[in-house]
Design a protein around this motif. Sequence first.
Motif, PDB file in Angstrom:
ATOM      1  N   VAL A   1       0.856  -1.184   0.000  1.00  0.00           N
ATOM      2  CA  VAL A   1       0.000   0.000   0.000  1.00  0.00           C
ATOM      3  C   VAL A   1       0.895   1.238   0.000  1.00  0.00           C
ATOM      4  CG1 VAL A   1      -1.779   1.261   1.251  1.00  0.00           C
ATOM      5  CG2 VAL A   1      -1.817  -1.242   1.210  1.00  0.00           C
ATOM      6  N   THR A   2       0.706   2.111  -0.984  1.00  0.00           N
ATOM      7  CA  THR A   2       1.574   3.281  -1.118  1.00  0.00           C
ATOM      8  C   THR A   2       0.793   4.469  -1.661  1.00  0.00           C
ATOM      9  OG1 THR A   2       3.684   4.038  -2.045  1.00  0.00           O
ATOM     10  CG2 THR A   2       2.286   2.718  -3.473  1.00  0.00           C
ATOM     11  N   GLN A   3       1.305   5.660  -1.425  1.00  0.00           N
ATOM     12  CA  GLN A   3       0.653   6.863  -1.934  1.00  0.00           C
ATOM     13  C   GLN A   3       1.006   7.081  -3.402  1.00  0.00           C
ATOM     14  OE1 GLN A   3       1.323   9.981   1.342  1.00  0.00           O
ATOM     15  NE2 GLN A   3      -0.852  10.160   0.794  1.00  0.00           N
TER      16      GLN A   3
ATOM     17  N   GLN B   1      -7.699  11.478  -6.416  1.00  0.00           N
ATOM     18  CA  GLN B   1      -7.066  12.625  -5.786  1.00  0.00           C
ATOM     19  C   GLN B   1      -5.554  12.557  -5.945  1.00  0.00           C
ATOM     20  OE1 GLN B   1      -8.894  11.886  -1.938  1.00  0.00           O
ATOM     21  NE2 GLN B   1      -6.961  11.116  -1.105  1.00  0.00           N
ATOM     22  N   LYS B   2      -4.917  13.708  -5.809  1.00  0.00           N
ATOM     23  CA  LYS B   2      -3.468  13.798  -6.012  1.00  0.00           C
ATOM     24  C   LYS B   2      -2.698  13.007  -4.967  1.00  0.00           C
ATOM     25  CE  LYS B   2       0.291  17.116  -6.791  1.00  0.00           C
ATOM     26  NZ  LYS B   2       0.662  16.461  -8.062  1.00  0.00           N
ATOM     27  N   ASP B   3      -3.161  13.058  -3.734  1.00  0.00           N
ATOM     28  CA  ASP B   3      -2.480  12.335  -2.655  1.00  0.00           C
ATOM     29  C   ASP B   3      -3.245  11.052  -2.337  1.00  0.00           C
ATOM     30  OD1 ASP B   3      -4.686  13.634  -1.690  1.00  0.00           O
ATOM     31  OD2 ASP B   3      -3.760  14.257   0.194  1.00  0.00           O
ATOM     32  N   GLY B   4      -3.546  10.274  -3.372  1.00  0.00           N
ATOM     33  CA  GLY B   4      -4.314   9.048  -3.199  1.00  0.00           C
ATOM     34  C   GLY B   4      -3.463   7.885  -2.725  1.00  0.00           C
ATOM     35  N   TRP B   5      -4.126   6.734  -2.579  1.00  0.00           N
ATOM     36  CA  TRP B   5      -3.455   5.509  -2.115  1.00  0.00           C
ATOM     37  C   TRP B   5      -3.764   4.374  -3.084  1.00  0.00           C
ATOM     38  CZ3 TRP B   5      -0.381   5.153   2.292  1.00  0.00           C
ATOM     39  CH2 TRP B   5      -0.372   6.294   3.115  1.00  0.00           C
ATOM     40  N   ILE B   6      -2.760   3.546  -3.357  1.00  0.00           N
ATOM     41  CA  ILE B   6      -2.926   2.414  -4.268  1.00  0.00           C
ATOM     42  C   ILE B   6      -2.395   1.125  -3.653  1.00  0.00           C
ATOM     43  CG2 ILE B   6      -2.736   3.840  -6.349  1.00  0.00           C
ATOM     44  CD1 ILE B   6       0.155   2.630  -6.626  1.00  0.00           C
ATOM     45  N   GLN B   7      -2.832   0.017  -4.237  1.00  0.00           N
ATOM     46  CA  GLN B   7      -2.211  -1.274  -3.971  1.00  0.00           C
ATOM     47  C   GLN B   7      -1.183  -1.501  -5.081  1.00  0.00           C
ATOM     48  OE1 GLN B   7      -5.209  -4.373  -3.918  1.00  0.00           O
ATOM     49  NE2 GLN B   7      -6.734  -2.915  -3.187  1.00  0.00           N
ATOM     50  N   ASP B   8       0.074  -1.209  -4.786  1.00  0.00           N
ATOM     51  CA  ASP B   8       1.102  -1.481  -5.789  1.00  0.00           C
ATOM     52  C   ASP B   8       1.264  -2.988  -5.911  1.00  0.00           C
ATOM     53  OD1 ASP B   8       3.198  -1.382  -7.554  1.00  0.00           O
ATOM     54  OD2 ASP B   8       4.703  -0.846  -6.043  1.00  0.00           O
TER      55      ASP B   8
ATOM     56  N   ALA C   1     -12.417  -2.640  -6.167  1.00  0.00           N
ATOM     57  CA  ALA C   1     -11.225  -1.981  -6.694  1.00  0.00           C
ATOM     58  C   ALA C   1     -10.613  -0.999  -5.695  1.00  0.00           C
ATOM     59  CB  ALA C   1     -11.561  -1.248  -7.983  1.00  0.00           C
ATOM     60  N   GLY C   2     -11.403  -0.510  -4.759  1.00  0.00           N
ATOM     61  CA  GLY C   2     -10.894   0.432  -3.764  1.00  0.00           C
ATOM     62  C   GLY C   2     -11.105   1.875  -4.177  1.00  0.00           C
ATOM     63  N   SER C   3     -11.298   2.727  -3.185  1.00  0.00           N
ATOM     64  CA  SER C   3     -11.575   4.141  -3.459  1.00  0.00           C
ATOM     65  C   SER C   3     -10.314   4.958  -3.680  1.00  0.00           C
ATOM     66  CB  SER C   3     -12.356   4.748  -2.287  1.00  0.00           C
ATOM     67  OG  SER C   3     -11.554   4.790  -1.113  1.00  0.00           O
ATOM     68  N   GLY C   4      -9.200   4.495  -3.103  1.00  0.00           N
ATOM     69  CA  GLY C   4      -7.943   5.227  -3.242  1.00  0.00           C
ATOM     70  C   GLY C   4      -7.819   6.443  -2.347  1.00  0.00           C
ATOM     71  N   VAL C   5      -8.747   6.646  -1.412  1.00  0.00           N
ATOM     72  CA  VAL C   5      -8.723   7.867  -0.601  1.00  0.00           C
ATOM     73  C   VAL C   5      -7.895   7.705   0.664  1.00  0.00           C
ATOM     74  CG1 VAL C   5     -10.946   8.642  -1.486  1.00  0.00           C
ATOM     75  CG2 VAL C   5     -10.870   7.267   0.597  1.00  0.00           C
ATOM     76  N   ASN C   6      -7.628   6.463   1.086  1.00  0.00           N
ATOM     77  CA  ASN C   6      -6.805   6.256   2.281  1.00  0.00           C
ATOM     78  C   ASN C   6      -6.134   4.882   2.197  1.00  0.00           C
ATOM     79  OD1 ASN C   6      -8.724   4.261   3.328  1.00  0.00           O
ATOM     80  ND2 ASN C   6     -10.034   6.025   3.769  1.00  0.00           N
ATOM     81  N   LYS C   7      -5.247   4.601   3.142  1.00  0.00           N
ATOM     82  CA  LYS C   7      -4.474   3.366   3.046  1.00  0.00           C
ATOM     83  C   LYS C   7      -5.260   2.135   3.487  1.00  0.00           C
ATOM     84  CE  LYS C   7      -2.035   3.531   7.516  1.00  0.00           C
ATOM     85  NZ  LYS C   7      -0.695   3.597   8.138  1.00  0.00           N
ATOM     86  N   THR C   8      -6.437   2.318   4.070  1.00  0.00           N
ATOM     87  CA  THR C   8      -7.265   1.164   4.398  1.00  0.00           C
ATOM     88  C   THR C   8      -8.194   0.767   3.257  1.00  0.00           C
ATOM     89  OG1 THR C   8      -8.930   2.572   5.441  1.00  0.00           O
ATOM     90  CG2 THR C   8      -7.198   1.673   6.864  1.00  0.00           C
ATOM     91  N   ASP C   9      -8.331   1.629   2.243  1.00  0.00           N
ATOM     92  CA  ASP C   9      -9.133   1.317   1.058  1.00  0.00           C
ATOM     93  C   ASP C   9      -8.385   1.751  -0.200  1.00  0.00           C
ATOM     94  OD1 ASP C   9     -11.293   0.402  -0.427  1.00  0.00           O
ATOM     95  OD2 ASP C   9     -12.361   2.320  -0.313  1.00  0.00           O
ATOM     96  N   PRO C  10      -7.183   1.206  -0.415  1.00  0.00           N
ATOM     97  CA  PRO C  10      -6.361   1.628  -1.556  1.00  0.00           C
ATOM     98  C   PRO C  10      -6.917   1.121  -2.877  1.00  0.00           C
ATOM     99  CG  PRO C  10      -5.332  -0.215  -0.432  1.00  0.00           C
ATOM    100  CD  PRO C  10      -6.541   0.148   0.378  1.00  0.00           C
TER     101      PRO C  10
END
Length: 506
Positions: free
Chosen positions: A173-175, A184-191, A231-240
């Motif tokens: 999990v990374t920004q 969002q620009k400062d989103g979170w993903i599952q790399d 797929a995840g919302s990407g808004v935080n590291k618990t829902d990347p």
Amino acid sequence: MRRFLSALAIFPGLISVTGAQLSHDAPWPLQTYQSSTIKTPLMEVTKIGQTEPGFLFISPSDIIRGDSHPAIYSDDGQLVWQGAKGNYTALQPQMLDGEPVIAYWEGFQGAGFGFGHITILNSSYDEIHRVTLSCKDQRFVTVYDPMELDSCIDLHESQFTENGTVLVTAVNVTQADLTSIGGQKDGWIQDGLIYEIDIKTNEILFRWSAYEHRNEAPMGYDWAPIGATGAGSGVNKTDPYGYPHLNSIYKYGNDYLLSSRYMCSIFFIAPNGSIIWHLHGRTGGDFNLGLDTNFCYQHDVRFMAQSPERVTLSMHNNDNTEFTGHTSLTTGLVLHVELQGSKDVTVESRMWDAAEPVYVESQGSYQVLKNGHALQGHGAIPKIEEYDENGIVVMRARFGYDNIVQSYRAYRYPWVGRPSTKPDAAACLSDEDGKIAVHVSWNGATDVVSWKVYSGSQLKQTATRNGFETTILVDGLSENDSVVVEAVGGVGDGTRSKSVTVGLSC
């Protein structure tokens, strides 16, 4: 193009509607035994033709009951072996140092990914290796933070190479900047990452990150809208946001064949991490898609044939997800890909069971067998099919209700079990003329021919083995007599159970 299908009778004993989920009013039945505490999903098998030799390897997980075990079944639906209860996936029989072994993933499972390790068992079902990937050393962030985990191998792959290594996936999990895909620009993903790890030393020999190679494999390849279910919302590291969702890796020479589910993509990756070629199931990528060659959300991609000019790919083509619904027929798909010249993609075959089609939204496998046969496991739909060289269904097996019982993959593989345990026995009064019913099973044994029942030094009865548990009716025994059962034939010939006492009930 050859289009394979079967119009054989609907699977007996089950209520099914074409294109619909299997209906049910009660939990799927379990098989229970007198001599063992094992409970296993009933495997209903219909054989229409000749199947290839070998046992069926699955890891059934019952969402309602909360049960999950690695398991082996025979073609008659009988259990052969069941492992300990846990959280398992990526079960696969393989070869290591010239010997058959079983590998599977075990760990903590999130929404479509996990953090755990690969366990390797020998033919005696003893753990001989445990492959781990240090979360701390790799600086992984997980959805379970601040909880610390020992190993961060993902649940999708456990593929061995000829060099004593194992290929695995991982999720970090990374920004990330998601503005290019509407986030969002400062989103979170599952790399999504892949690793090649030495089985015996845990040394990392290869590492590749989808996000680090986003210039070659941009997020725009994805076919999963940000914020979509699963797929995840990407808004935080618990829902990347899980845009790559890597789910299978195979090594050919020094290069790596990689499947990305949500990018609907197949990548061929060089040892330096660069992408040699890219096949996209919707747009074509580096290639030109021909008639009926579209695919998406695929699983278990591998080469059936490979040359400098052309490769032949096989896959389990789900083409459904949590956010698309059950709208596309799930098939086994074999494609020819011209690497030079025309760069055309053409269909070799599409396999599905027309009598009982499935529309799978997650998981699945496609295994090429000998003599042109193929085995499909359907993941969230607990159904297995074997096809012959003409694409005709020769076997159907079902072990649960759709999306309630599941197995990530299914394999057929030859196997000789050499359990280090002893046979299990129980003896009790039967309802037949005062005879004693002796029940015997041996979890993991594959080649017992018959059983002998002894009381003291006296041989009381011999009976042919009949499935996982054999019941033997014996004369001349009474309550409180002691009984021992001995295996006849196979690698465990002569192995005896512990002494058991005849009781009123088992």
